[in-house]
Write an enzyme that holds these catalytic residues in place. Structure first.
Site, PDB file in Angstrom:
ATOM      1  N   LYS A 153      30.602  41.756  31.034  1.00 15.90           N
ATOM      2  CA  LYS A 153      31.740  41.010  30.602  1.00 15.90           C
ATOM      3  C   LYS A 153      32.113  40.277  31.953  1.00 15.90           C
ATOM      4  O   LYS A 153      32.161  38.672  32.036  1.00 15.90           O
ATOM      5  CB  LYS A 153      33.197  41.958  30.334  1.00 15.90           C
ATOM      6  CG  LYS A 153      34.254  40.900  30.425  1.00 15.90           C
ATOM      7  CD  LYS A 153      35.719  41.705  30.107  1.00 15.90           C
ATOM      8  CE  LYS A 153      35.970  42.695  31.426  1.00 15.90           C
ATOM      9  NZ  LYS A 153      36.575  41.598  32.408  1.00 15.90           N
ATOM     10  N   LYS A 178      38.765  35.760  41.771  1.00 16.40           N
ATOM     11  CA  LYS A 178      38.408  37.172  41.326  1.00 16.40           C
ATOM     12  C   LYS A 178      36.880  36.839  40.799  1.00 16.40           C
ATOM     13  O   LYS A 178      36.205  37.924  41.108  1.00 16.40           O
ATOM     14  CB  LYS A 178      39.165  37.642  40.330  1.00 16.40           C
ATOM     15  CG  LYS A 178      38.779  39.108  39.575  1.00 16.40           C
ATOM     16  CD  LYS A 178      39.131  40.099  40.535  1.00 16.40           C
ATOM     17  CE  LYS A 178      38.424  41.303  40.094  1.00 16.40           C
ATOM     18  NZ  LYS A 178      39.305  41.958  38.883  1.00 16.40           N
ATOM     19  N   THR A 218      40.190  40.398  34.473  1.00 22.37           N
ATOM     20  CA  THR A 218      39.492  39.464  34.971  1.00 22.37           C
ATOM     21  C   THR A 218      39.006  38.447  33.833  1.00 22.37           C
ATOM     22  O   THR A 218      38.481  38.613  32.795  1.00 22.37           O
ATOM     23  CB  THR A 218      38.009  39.989  35.356  1.00 22.37           C
ATOM     24  OG1 THR A 218      38.327  40.949  36.482  1.00 22.37           O
ATOM     25  CG2 THR A 218      37.249  38.929  36.033  1.00 22.37           C
TER      26      THR A 218
END
Length: 304
Positions: free
Chosen positions: A241, A173, A97
């Site tokens: 993250k 995503k 990602t």
């Protein structure tokens, strides 16, 4: 017909399943990881031998299944980066990602080396990775898709072609991760809220999956809490993250994302409580601690 040779770099829960699926699909697969035990295990199960620098020029594709953008860039272009060693026309399939801007940058750098780049973040979890049934949110040139096809055919159940250049795959995503992170945190909040009203986690997981409030994340992560099993299938430290990427993109677009920000705070609290390496369902321990609740498997201390 010559069997395609590929490398999977990153043999964590997702990468190992991808490598195993590619092997079952008849490809020659080299697996690499910073953890030697994972590499040894994969080779014992049929993975091809050889060091990355000696086999890079023979690869049709490399699938990069690492944690973040920094690790992706290091694998591709770091001191021992693989792209300069790959043959023209081969493809780098990047699964982490990352931001759309980063994906576009990697595509440009790969193109300069004559290597295709497929922006290909993945979804589906470790079980689907191991069964060759991932969902791939992909974008890249038609040539990149063609080069990646032998790998995608044996590792993915669904491949969405979202654009002719890198970026849209990572954008999609980010949308998914906003939902997934919020859903996990919301599941934890709802389950522990229920406990304050006498609704046990077991009853919650019996009833709510049959109701309108359910979600895939609730049905997948809720059982981990009921079982008191926080073995990391997807760890807490993924979410600061990934939700950080979501919030960075949102800021650059002038878009407010308050629910993503709220979920981010809960995962940061979990990580700050020493839970970063536990399964992401462990975010429920933050709620339990704050409400003085005992989750299943409580051992009498810490944040359980």
């Amino acid at each position: 017909m010559t069997t395609a040779k590929i490398a999977v770099i990153g043999l964590g829960s997702m990468g190992y399943g991808i490598a195993a699926s590619a092997l079952k699909g008849g490809l020659v697969v080299h697996g690499f990881d910073v953890a030697k035990d994972a590499m040894d295990r994969f080779r014992a199960e049929g993975g091809a031998a050889g060091t990355l620098d000696t086999i890079a020029g023979d690869l049709a594709a490399v699938m990069v299944v690492v944690l973040n953008a920094a690790q992706t860039e290091d694998v591709l272009f770091g001191a021992k980066g693989i792209v300069p060693q790959m043959r023209p026309g081969s493809v780098a399939i990047a699964c982490a990602t990352v931001s759309p801007a980063f994906a576009r940058q990697m595509e440009e750098r790969c193109a300069e080396a004559g290597v295709h780049y497929l922006d290909a973040p993945i979804s589906g979890g470790a079980l689907k990775a191991a069964s060759g049934a991932l969902t791939v949110l992909a974008s890249g040139t038609p040539a990149a898709f063609d080069a990646a096809e032998p790998v995608l055919a044996v590792t993915a159940e669904k491949v969405y072609r979202l654009g002719d250049h890198a970026g849209p795959g990572s954008a999609m995503k980010a949308v998914n991760q906003l939902l997934a992170g919020v859903h996990i945190a919301t599941m934890a909040e709802a389950m522990t809220f229920g406990m304050t009203q006498g609704v046990s986690p077991e009853a919650f997981m019996e009833v709510i999956p049959q109701c309108a409030g359910t979600s895939w994340m609730l049905e997948n992560r809720g059982p981990h809490i009921v079982e008191g099993d926080y073995t990391p299938r997807s760890s807490v430290n993924i979410w600061p993250k990934d939700l950080g990427i979501v919030l960075d993109i949102a800021r650059s677009a002038g878009f407010g994302a308050p629910l993503a920000a709220a979920a981010m705070q809960q995962f940061l609290a979990a990580a700050g409580s020493g839970l970063s390496q536990e399964d992401d369902a462990a975010v429920a321990k933050v709620y339990a601690r704050n409400a003085n609740l005992k989750l299943p498997g409580h051992t009498g201390g810490g944040t359980e």
